[in-house]
Design a protein around this motif. Structure first.
Motif, mmCIF file in Angstrom:
data_model
loop_
_atom_site.group_PDB
_atom_site.id
_atom_site.type_symbol
_atom_site.label_atom_id
_atom_site.label_comp_id
_atom_site.label_asym_id
_atom_site.label_seq_id
_atom_site.Cartn_x
_atom_site.Cartn_y
_atom_site.Cartn_z
ATOM 1 N N VAL A 107 0.719 -1.273 0.045
ATOM 2 C CA VAL A 107 -0.017 0.084 -0.105
ATOM 3 C C VAL A 107 0.839 1.263 -0.008
ATOM 4 O O VAL A 107 0.639 2.276 -0.711
ATOM 5 C CB VAL A 107 -1.047 0.005 1.045
ATOM 6 N N ARG A 108 1.851 1.283 0.675
ATOM 7 C CA ARG A 108 2.880 2.313 0.787
ATOM 8 C C ARG A 108 3.433 2.566 -0.652
ATOM 9 O O ARG A 108 3.506 3.781 -0.916
ATOM 10 C CB ARG A 108 3.897 2.109 1.905
ATOM 11 N N THR A 109 3.603 1.412 -1.162
ATOM 12 C CA THR A 109 4.541 1.682 -2.473
ATOM 13 C C THR A 109 3.480 2.155 -3.502
ATOM 14 O O THR A 109 3.919 3.147 -4.401
ATOM 15 C CB THR A 109 4.851 0.142 -2.990
ATOM 16 N N VAL A 110 2.376 1.637 -3.394
ATOM 17 C CA VAL A 110 1.423 2.021 -4.398
ATOM 18 C C VAL A 110 1.200 3.676 -4.375
ATOM 19 O O VAL A 110 1.101 4.549 -5.197
ATOM 20 C CB VAL A 110 0.126 1.139 -4.528
ATOM 21 N N THR A 111 0.872 3.888 -3.035
ATOM 22 C CA THR A 111 0.480 5.400 -2.589
ATOM 23 C C THR A 111 1.636 6.313 -2.964
ATOM 24 O O THR A 111 1.303 7.333 -3.631
ATOM 25 C CB THR A 111 0.200 5.427 -1.251
ATOM 26 N N GLN A 112 2.843 6.045 -2.900
ATOM 27 C CA GLN A 112 4.020 6.628 -3.091
ATOM 28 C C GLN A 112 4.113 6.995 -4.507
ATOM 29 O O GLN A 112 4.499 7.906 -5.118
ATOM 30 C CB GLN A 112 5.375 6.119 -2.277
ATOM 31 N N SER A 113 3.988 5.860 -5.495
ATOM 32 C CA SER A 113 4.029 6.032 -6.917
ATOM 33 C C SER A 113 3.144 6.903 -7.354
ATOM 34 O O SER A 113 3.341 7.528 -8.345
ATOM 35 C CB SER A 113 4.073 4.501 -7.284
ATOM 36 N N ARG A 114 1.930 6.604 -6.940
ATOM 37 C CA ARG A 114 0.791 7.721 -7.317
ATOM 38 C C ARG A 114 1.063 9.215 -6.963
ATOM 39 O O ARG A 114 0.367 9.950 -7.721
ATOM 40 C CB ARG A 114 -0.537 7.139 -6.839
ATOM 41 N N ALA A 115 1.459 9.303 -5.609
ATOM 42 C CA ALA A 115 1.535 10.660 -5.417
ATOM 43 C C ALA A 115 2.738 11.335 -6.004
ATOM 44 O O ALA A 115 2.771 12.549 -6.420
ATOM 45 C CB ALA A 115 1.685 10.754 -3.737
ATOM 46 N N GLY A 116 3.709 10.313 -6.489
ATOM 47 C CA GLY A 116 5.009 10.795 -7.095
ATOM 48 C C GLY A 116 5.964 11.744 -6.353
ATOM 49 O O GLY A 116 6.885 12.395 -6.791
ATOM 50 N N VAL A 117 6.032 11.399 -5.076
ATOM 51 C CA VAL A 117 6.895 12.210 -4.125
ATOM 52 C C VAL A 117 7.533 11.137 -3.039
ATOM 53 O O VAL A 117 7.302 9.941 -3.169
ATOM 54 C CB VAL A 117 6.178 13.095 -3.205
ATOM 55 N N ALA A 118 8.619 11.491 -2.359
ATOM 56 C CA ALA A 118 9.284 10.642 -1.340
ATOM 57 C C ALA A 118 8.445 10.720 -0.293
ATOM 58 O O ALA A 118 8.683 9.659 0.564
ATOM 59 C CB ALA A 118 10.725 11.265 -1.214
ATOM 60 N N THR A 122 0.730 7.724 5.699
ATOM 61 C CA THR A 122 0.636 6.658 6.663
ATOM 62 C C THR A 122 -0.740 6.424 7.043
ATOM 63 O O THR A 122 -1.004 5.377 7.886
ATOM 64 C CB THR A 122 1.377 7.103 7.908
ATOM 65 N N ILE A 123 -1.717 7.146 6.877
ATOM 66 C CA ILE A 123 -2.988 6.857 7.124
ATOM 67 C C ILE A 123 -3.511 5.634 6.473
ATOM 68 O O ILE A 123 -4.206 4.732 7.162
ATOM 69 C CB ILE A 123 -4.060 8.182 6.510
ATOM 70 N N PHE A 124 -3.314 5.367 5.165
ATOM 71 C CA PHE A 124 -3.625 3.972 4.533
ATOM 72 C C PHE A 124 -2.961 2.809 5.104
ATOM 73 O O PHE A 124 -3.410 1.796 5.161
ATOM 74 C CB PHE A 124 -3.782 4.237 2.975
ATOM 75 N N VAL A 125 -1.718 3.132 5.266
ATOM 76 C CA VAL A 125 -0.897 2.126 5.708
ATOM 77 C C VAL A 125 -1.221 1.559 7.158
ATOM 78 O O VAL A 125 -1.273 0.483 7.548
ATOM 79 C CB VAL A 125 0.490 2.706 5.834
ATOM 80 N N ASN A 126 -1.521 2.622 8.167
ATOM 81 C CA ASN A 126 -2.058 2.278 9.314
ATOM 82 C C ASN A 126 -3.537 1.596 9.413
ATOM 83 O O ASN A 126 -3.502 0.524 10.018
ATOM 84 C CB ASN A 126 -2.134 3.368 10.379
ATOM 85 N N ILE A 127 -4.327 1.948 8.610
ATOM 86 C CA ILE A 127 -5.664 1.210 8.470
ATOM 87 C C ILE A 127 -5.668 -0.183 8.018
ATOM 88 O O ILE A 127 -6.158 -1.153 8.331
ATOM 89 C CB ILE A 127 -6.531 2.152 7.486
ATOM 90 N N THR A 128 -4.650 -0.278 7.006
ATOM 91 C CA THR A 128 -4.278 -1.855 6.412
ATOM 92 C C THR A 128 -3.793 -2.487 7.197
ATOM 93 O O THR A 128 -4.269 -3.890 7.588
ATOM 94 C CB THR A 128 -3.518 -1.512 5.069
ATOM 95 N N ARG A 129 -2.749 -2.075 8.060
ATOM 96 C CA ARG A 129 -1.919 -2.887 9.086
ATOM 97 C C ARG A 129 -3.053 -3.106 10.310
ATOM 98 O O ARG A 129 -2.949 -4.437 10.652
ATOM 99 C CB ARG A 129 -0.770 -2.067 9.795
#
Length: 361
Positions: A107-118, A122-129
């Motif tokens: 989820v973190r990888t997909v979110t970062q690739s879509r945002a295009g930033v470094a 963490t909101i989606f990552v924490n909810i998923t975890r």
């Protein structure tokens, strides 16, 4: 026990357990080798998967060896069941933690690739975890023979009371989800709020948004407040922006010459200064007959918000130096103060005059 424990039983069980440990060690070496190859690929998701499997697979081999060793021992049915149940719970626990790491990492990888930033979201990552760990706990309880349905019902009733007590927290949570889902703000964007705060969005978590100002300070803003305020996003709809620089020249200047010289300075600045956009078509627009000068606006192309300060700095220096070389005058404001004689007012050296004028720079 169905029969007495012998030395041969212990020896066989020990060999099986050692074999499980050896298999876990070899599998960990294999996964480390795979991890080295995964780092060479473009997709970062395989790095997350291999890194998580380095924890799961060795534990699986160890638990399998321990279960086989227990089966080789002459244990009673109750002890054998308890041992198998304990090993199963351990394996489910390891698998749950591993699955949470894998899914959260993807989820973190997909979110970062879509945002295009470094920065990370963490909101989606924490909810998923949390969701994966909760499902794993339910599976463990079901394995131990604890009824899950009454527990879920009780948690639902208790969750309603918790939701009433945590209204602000839940409001910030859903506000953060709304902000990310609508793509109004993403990590890496430069924003300015109507209240005056501005900076780069570093992270959006379950409760708050972190902004890093140009002075390198962190500004923490609750998601609910961010969603309900007027905001300017300098990265939307695109990151490139225009920079307006106000310039004034004297009335005795040749405006054709001024425009040509200004365009040459613009081209030089856009070529040499980092962050400028050479492909952006510059513009010089005269717009005002001022009190002491003719005003014009110079429009420059900027890569991102923070680049404007460096570009404006270099452009003003170069333009001032070039104007002095070309003899183009930038007049200072001048005011004419008219003094009229009245009651108790005396104008020195002009007693015979009805009106005196003094120019003040």
């Amino acid at each position: 026990m169905t029969r007495a424990l012998t030395v041969d039983d212990c020896l066989v069980a020990g060999i099986i357990l050692v074999a499980g440990l050896a298999a876990a060690f070899l599998l960990r070496l294999l996964l480390r080798w795979l991890g080295g190859h995964a780092t060479k690929t473009r997709w970062s998701g395989d790095d997350v998967i291999v890194d998580a499997l380095r924890s799961l697979v060795p534990w699986g081999a160890f638990v399998g060896g321990a279960a086989a060793a227990a089966a080789a021992l002459p244990l009673t049915r109750t002890v054998h069941h308890n041992v198998n149940q304990s090993l199963t719970v351990l394996l489910i626990l390891v698998a749950t933690i591993t699955a949470a790491r894998v899914i959260a990492g993807l989820v973190r990888t997909v979110t970062q690739s879509r945002a295009g930033v470094a920065g990370s979201v963490t909101i989606f990552v924490n909810i998923t975890r949390v969701a994966v760990l909760a499902l794993g706990c339910l599976v463990i309880l079901q394995t131990l023979g604890i009824p899950v349905a009454p527990l879920v019902t009780a948690l639902g009733v208790g969750g309603l009371a918790v939701a009433l007590a945590l209204q602000d927290t839940l409001a910030n949570l859903f506000a953060g989800i709304h902000i990310l889902a609508s793509k109004t703000v993403q990590p890496g964007d430069y924003i300015r709020l109507s209240s005056g705060e501005e900076g780069y969005v570093v992270d959006i978590n379950w409760r708050q948004t972190t902004i890093k100002s140009l002075s390198n300070n962190l500004v923490i803003i609750p998601n609910g407040q961010l969603a309900g305020t007027n905001m300017t996003n300098f990265n939307q709809p695109e990151q490139d922006m225009t920079l307006l620089v106000q310039v004034g020249v004297g009335y005795d200047s040749d405006l054709e010459h001024v425009e040509r010289v200004t365009n040459e300075v613009i081209a030089e600045t856009m070529k040499d200064v980092e962050g400028a956009k050479p492909d952006h078509e510059p513009a010089v627009r005269f717009h005002t007959f001022g009190d002491s000068r003719i005003g014009m606006t110079v429009i420059l192309g900027v890569g991102e918000f923070s680049d404007q300060y460096r570009i404006k700095h270099e452009f003003i220096k170069r333009l001032h130096r070039r104007y002095r070389t070309e003899g183009i005058h930038i007049p200072a404001p001048r005011r004419t103060v008219t003094l009229q004689p009245g009651a108790g007012v005396e104008i020195p050296h002009q007693r015979e005059a009805s009106i005196g004028s003094i120019e003040v720079p």
